[in-house]
Design a protein around this motif. Structure first.
Motif, mmCIF file in Angstrom:
data_model
loop_
_atom_site.group_PDB
_atom_site.id
_atom_site.type_symbol
_atom_site.label_atom_id
_atom_site.label_comp_id
_atom_site.label_asym_id
_atom_site.label_seq_id
_atom_site.Cartn_x
_atom_site.Cartn_y
_atom_site.Cartn_z
ATOM 1 N N THR A 191 12.460 16.607 6.748
ATOM 2 C CA THR A 191 12.127 15.975 5.734
ATOM 3 C C THR A 191 13.174 15.337 5.248
ATOM 4 O O THR A 191 14.338 15.677 5.094
ATOM 5 C CB THR A 191 11.375 16.868 4.552
ATOM 6 O OG1 THR A 191 10.497 17.662 5.167
ATOM 7 C CG2 THR A 191 11.125 16.274 3.347
ATOM 8 N N ASN A 198 7.946 13.149 4.668
ATOM 9 C CA ASN A 198 7.712 13.756 6.043
ATOM 10 C C ASN A 198 7.204 12.548 6.887
ATOM 11 O O ASN A 198 5.669 12.148 6.614
ATOM 12 C CB ASN A 198 6.979 15.270 6.177
ATOM 13 C CG ASN A 198 6.829 15.521 7.430
ATOM 14 O OD1 ASN A 198 6.483 15.020 8.634
ATOM 15 N ND2 ASN A 198 7.461 16.796 7.579
ATOM 16 N N ALA A 227 4.137 13.624 9.501
ATOM 17 C CA ALA A 227 2.839 13.850 8.659
ATOM 18 C C ALA A 227 2.441 12.653 7.933
ATOM 19 O O ALA A 227 1.453 12.522 7.509
ATOM 20 C CB ALA A 227 2.788 14.930 7.810
ATOM 21 N N LYS A 228 3.320 11.499 7.844
ATOM 22 C CA LYS A 228 2.892 10.559 6.551
ATOM 23 C C LYS A 228 2.785 11.095 5.356
ATOM 24 O O LYS A 228 1.624 10.503 4.639
ATOM 25 C CB LYS A 228 1.932 9.410 7.375
ATOM 26 C CG LYS A 228 2.282 9.083 8.512
ATOM 27 C CD LYS A 228 1.436 7.920 9.266
ATOM 28 C CE LYS A 228 1.957 7.191 10.433
ATOM 29 N NZ LYS A 228 3.378 6.646 10.349
ATOM 30 N N GLN A 229 3.311 11.910 4.726
ATOM 31 C CA GLN A 229 3.175 12.361 3.464
ATOM 32 C C GLN A 229 4.419 12.530 2.642
ATOM 33 O O GLN A 229 5.414 12.452 3.235
ATOM 34 C CB GLN A 229 2.468 13.764 3.748
ATOM 35 C CG GLN A 229 1.076 13.956 4.202
ATOM 36 C CD GLN A 229 0.719 15.326 4.418
ATOM 37 O OE1 GLN A 229 1.444 16.507 4.516
ATOM 38 N NE2 GLN A 229 -0.520 15.350 4.501
ATOM 39 N N TYR A 234 5.893 14.110 -1.404
ATOM 40 C CA TYR A 234 5.964 14.959 -2.559
ATOM 41 C C TYR A 234 6.876 14.589 -3.517
ATOM 42 O O TYR A 234 8.135 14.290 -2.948
ATOM 43 C CB TYR A 234 5.474 16.391 -2.367
ATOM 44 C CG TYR A 234 6.435 17.288 -2.242
ATOM 45 C CD1 TYR A 234 7.299 18.047 -3.317
ATOM 46 C CD2 TYR A 234 7.338 17.357 -0.974
ATOM 47 C CE1 TYR A 234 8.112 18.939 -2.742
ATOM 48 C CE2 TYR A 234 8.241 18.185 -0.661
ATOM 49 C CZ TYR A 234 8.609 18.960 -1.660
ATOM 50 O OH TYR A 234 9.867 19.867 -1.467
ATOM 51 N N TYR A 256 1.639 6.173 3.051
ATOM 52 C CA TYR A 256 1.796 7.653 2.929
ATOM 53 C C TYR A 256 1.002 8.346 1.968
ATOM 54 O O TYR A 256 0.852 7.643 0.893
ATOM 55 C CB TYR A 256 3.141 7.849 2.939
ATOM 56 C CG TYR A 256 4.140 7.872 4.185
ATOM 57 C CD1 TYR A 256 4.003 6.634 5.130
ATOM 58 C CD2 TYR A 256 5.289 8.591 4.405
ATOM 59 C CE1 TYR A 256 4.607 6.371 6.115
ATOM 60 C CE2 TYR A 256 5.729 8.569 5.496
ATOM 61 C CZ TYR A 256 5.727 7.514 6.279
ATOM 62 O OH TYR A 256 6.345 7.372 7.611
ATOM 63 N N SER A 257 0.531 9.325 2.089
ATOM 64 C CA SER A 257 -0.356 10.166 1.134
ATOM 65 C C SER A 257 0.582 11.284 0.168
ATOM 66 O O SER A 257 1.522 11.728 0.861
ATOM 67 C CB SER A 257 -1.434 10.981 1.606
ATOM 68 O OG SER A 257 -1.031 11.921 2.650
ATOM 69 N N GLU A 258 0.291 11.346 -0.947
ATOM 70 C CA GLU A 258 0.952 12.192 -1.726
ATOM 71 C C GLU A 258 0.517 13.492 -1.940
ATOM 72 O O GLU A 258 -0.596 13.778 -1.900
ATOM 73 C CB GLU A 258 1.114 11.589 -3.244
ATOM 74 C CG GLU A 258 2.325 12.658 -4.089
ATOM 75 C CD GLU A 258 2.404 11.948 -5.429
ATOM 76 O OE1 GLU A 258 3.041 12.489 -6.324
ATOM 77 O OE2 GLU A 258 1.758 11.011 -5.628
ATOM 78 N N ARG A 259 1.220 14.717 -1.853
ATOM 79 C CA ARG A 259 0.686 16.093 -1.878
ATOM 80 C C ARG A 259 1.237 16.414 -3.005
ATOM 81 O O ARG A 259 2.439 16.292 -3.800
ATOM 82 C CB ARG A 259 1.566 17.062 -1.004
ATOM 83 C CG ARG A 259 1.139 16.730 0.569
ATOM 84 C CD ARG A 259 1.779 17.885 1.491
ATOM 85 N NE ARG A 259 1.423 19.250 1.430
ATOM 86 C CZ ARG A 259 0.290 19.623 1.638
ATOM 87 N NH1 ARG A 259 -0.291 18.853 2.273
ATOM 88 N NH2 ARG A 259 0.028 20.916 1.101
ATOM 89 N N PRO A 265 5.602 18.214 2.344
ATOM 90 C CA PRO A 265 5.015 17.587 3.229
ATOM 91 C C PRO A 265 4.762 18.683 4.551
ATOM 92 O O PRO A 265 5.932 19.225 4.519
ATOM 93 C CB PRO A 265 5.826 15.983 3.789
ATOM 94 C CG PRO A 265 6.530 16.064 2.632
ATOM 95 C CD PRO A 265 6.976 17.324 1.680
#
Length: 263
Positions: A76, A91, A94-96, A98, A244-247, A252
């Motif tokens: 990360t 990350n 994972a394309k994430q 936070y 990228y998506s947000e957690r 991530p």
């Protein structure tokens, strides 16, 4: 030249620093797209059940932001923005991503909770001894300092710092550890005493060797700066990539914050 305090990847575990808890200043002005690059080798041994580890961390500073890139393809990256007080963890696999809003976190904590955490942090006593021992480490002339920290955790450090470079990363390290006057540690007499003691270290740490006890095991970490240079950096390097998506909860990679161990 300002004296620098040591935190995080310069001798203290970054995950621990965050849990316990303005760009760079160079002697000459540089263009907006010129940044500061620092490459550090981090070594650790003594963790229960783990073999000695060595990894390279790459730090980029520009546009009032800092990015610490992981050498692990599954790791990360972290982006630090002192102006907003936001830490962003990305990350790429994972394309994430936070975020941690440190200012919002402080505002959301109850005063008794803040006071309790501050009291714990203020238990730390710091002593710094300047020695006459000097040597060249990589490209820099360094002086040895002996640092002792007692309180929640006993830590002994051997710090080799140089005055050959003029770097100030204090806004970033303060945000990561929340140790500055606006953080959890506040501006109490105990906090000021800790900062004043660390300010005895003149220059920038090139080699930091830390010894501590953690979970009943003796642990030793070593951080050695190999490269410091200026180089062009695109602004996009310090932003979350498109798509990228947000957690909302947890880092991530699929683990919750409770499940992930600092590393």
């Amino acid at each position: 030249m300002k004296n620098r305090r040591l935190l995080s990847k310069y001798g203290i575990h970054l995950g621990v620093a965050i849990l316990l808890a303005a760009a760079f200043n160079l002697s000459a002005a540089v263009a907006d797209d010129q940044g500061l690059y620092i490459e550090t080798v981090n070594r650790s041994k003594g963790l229960t059940g783990e073999a000695p580890r060595e990894e390279i961390s790459k730090t980029y500073v520009a546009y009032g932001k800092m990015k610490v890139a992981s050498s692990d393809p599954q790791g990360t990256d972290m982006i630090i923005v002192p102006e907003t007080g936001v830490l962003t963890f990305i990350n790429d696999e994972a394309k994430q991503f936070y975020t941690i809003d440190t200012k919002g976190m402080m505002a959301g904590m109850s005063q008794p909770g803040i006071d309790q955490m501050r009291a714990m942090m203020e238990q730390t006593k710091v002593s710094v001894e300047r020695t006459d021992e000097t040597k060249q480490i990589n490209d820099w002339n360094c002086r040895k300092y002996l640092v002792r920290k007692t309180g929640m955790m006993d830590i002994e450090q051997e710090v080799w710092a140089t005055e050959d470079v003029d770097i100030d990363l204090e806004p970033f390290t303060n945000l990561m550890s929340m140790s500055g006057p606006d953080g959890l540690l506040g501006d109490s007499p105990a906090a000021k005493a800790q900062r004043e003691e660390m300010d005895k270290i003149a220059g920038y740490p090139i080699l930091t060797i830390s010894k501590m006890q953690m979970m009943g095991a003796n642990m030793e970490t070593e951080s050695e700066v190999k490269v410091i240079r200026q180089e062009p950096m695109p602004a996009a390097m310090f932003e979350v990539p498109e798509g990228y998506s947000e957690r909302e909860m947890g880092p991530p990679g699929g683990q919750s914050a409770e499940q992930q161990s600092p590393h």
